[in-house]
Design an enzyme around this catalytic site. Structure first.
Site, PDB file in Angstrom:
ATOM      1  N   GLU A 194     -45.506  -7.827  96.761  1.00 34.74           N
ATOM      2  CA  GLU A 194     -46.851  -8.332  96.535  1.00 34.74           C
ATOM      3  C   GLU A 194     -47.014  -9.778  96.979  1.00 34.74           C
ATOM      4  O   GLU A 194     -48.054 -10.148  97.536  1.00 34.74           O
ATOM      5  CB  GLU A 194     -47.210  -8.206  95.045  1.00 34.74           C
ATOM      6  N   GLU A 195     -46.008 -10.596  96.764  1.00 36.94           N
ATOM      7  CA  GLU A 195     -46.140 -12.020  97.069  1.00 36.94           C
ATOM      8  C   GLU A 195     -46.296 -12.299  98.565  1.00 36.94           C
ATOM      9  O   GLU A 195     -46.714 -13.386  98.956  1.00 36.94           O
ATOM     10  CB  GLU A 195     -44.935 -12.799  96.520  1.00 36.94           C
TER      11      GLU A 195
ATOM     12  N   ASP B 214     -52.081  -8.131  87.042  1.00 35.69           N
ATOM     13  CA  ASP B 214     -51.480  -9.326  87.628  1.00 35.69           C
ATOM     14  C   ASP B 214     -52.053 -10.544  86.918  1.00 35.69           C
ATOM     15  O   ASP B 214     -52.984 -10.425  86.124  1.00 35.69           O
ATOM     16  CB  ASP B 214     -51.758  -9.372  89.129  1.00 35.69           C
TER      17      ASP B 214
END
Length: 344
Positions: free
Chosen positions: A216-217, A237
């Site tokens: 995701e990052e 998140d």
């Protein structure tokens, strides 16, 4: 709540920079198998758990990401110290003075500290003013090395992963402060929901896929492995805090828009109704410089209704903090949503 806080602490202490998340995925896989779930690893290295519901024709999908900010060895400098390359969206000043660990190809774990070259105020006139950038910041290894050759003999090479010390602390006043609360708070919430669901013997209304994503990052963590029967996709998140933000550390944040654009209006309104009906404190907010697994799924072409909720996190992508009340509110909304009997 205690188990979620404790689980968050356990997760933050498992290094998982994007690209090197194998250990934490194995940890979660073992934990879920102990409760008789059947998780599957994806080719990208994420973990997917599909939970049957009363309705198997229309599905839900919910994610949290295990990967964190980190770095790689960019070069070994002539004095034996390491030049680093960042993984994820953060600035060098956010890691100045932080302890770290370098993971070598041959299995060694070597500790060090991330410092400015011009750290000593007794030597460098520009110690406070020099730019915090790749050229000026480096890793001082806790090894007796003074040359490139001596560092190479330790087994360090370009591409070795670097993790940052989380320094996780749970305070008597209900705060948890640590690196990587983004997004290990959410991971702990989803794991705890699954464990409690198995203990209770309850059945959720719709078959739901739980994805613990691992990229995701860097922007593409949750954009695959989406069953064509999925109607709603929810990313859990962090909620971003700062000037002009409504998000706080004591409620659940419901994102209405981020850098990718607006989230699905009907799904957002559903979250609001669930909060109001269940007396869950919440805030609506816009995160201007942000993207999620849900927005990655939309970009990949998934035909879904997408939403984003999460605990409020102070000082995101630095030494972060949240409060038990925000985690509790997020847990309650996740449960209320997954047990809600209508799709939007």
């Amino acid at each position: 709540m205690t188990s979620t806080i404790e689980l968050t602490s356990q997760l933050t202490n498992i290094a998982s920079p994007t690209g090197n998340t194998f250990t934490i995925i194995d940890y979660i896989e073992t934990l879920l198998k102990e409760s008789n779930y059947v998780p599957k690893k994806t080719n990208k290295g994420a973990l997917l758990v599909s939970v049957p519901g009363n309705d198997d024709h229309k599905h839900r999908f919910i994610t949290a990401h295990v990967d964190t900010l980190g770095a790689m060895v960019r070069a070994i400098k002539p004095d034996g110290r390491l030049k680093i390359d960042l993984i994820g969206g953060f600035k060098f000043n956010a890691i100045e003075g932080e302890y770290c660990t370098v993971y070598t190809q041959n299995g060694k774990e070597l500790t060090g500290t991330i410092l400015m070259h011009q750290t000593s105020v007794h030597v460098y006139k520009d110690a406070g003013d020099a730019p915090r950038n790749q050229d000026n910041m480096k890793i001082r290894l806790d090894e007796k090395v003074t040359s490139k050759e001596e560092t190479q003999k330790l087994g360090i090479q370009v591409g070795d992963f670097i993790s940052f010390d989380p320094r996780t602390v749970i305070t008597p006043t209900g705060f948890i402060k640590s690196r990587h609360l983004d997004d290990k708070v959410s991971v702990a919430i989803l794991i705890n929901f699954l464990l409690q669901l198995k203990k209770s013997g309850d059945t959720i209304p719709f078959t739901t896929h739980f994805l613990f994503s691992n990229n995701e990052e860097i922007g593409y963590g949750g954009n695959s492995n989406i069953d064509p029967r999925v109607i709603e996709y929810v990313a859990v998140d962090m909620g971003a805090m700062g000037d002009d933000q409504q998000t706080d550390e004591y409620s659940v944040s419901i994102c209405v828009k981020d850098g990718s654009g607006p989230y699905h209006l009907s799904l957002r309104n559903h979250f609001v109704t669930l909060c109001q009906n269940n007396h869950i404190p919440y805030q609506l907010d816009i995160y201007p410089y942000y993207g999620s697994d849900a927005s990655a799924a939309i970009r990949s072409g998934a035909d879904i209704k997408h939403g984003l909720i999460g605990a409020g996190i102070e000082a995101s992508h630095a030494y972060e903090r949240t409060h038990i009340e925000s985690i509790e509110a997020t847990e309650k909304l996740v449960a209320a949503y997954l047990f809600s009997k209508e799709l939007i």
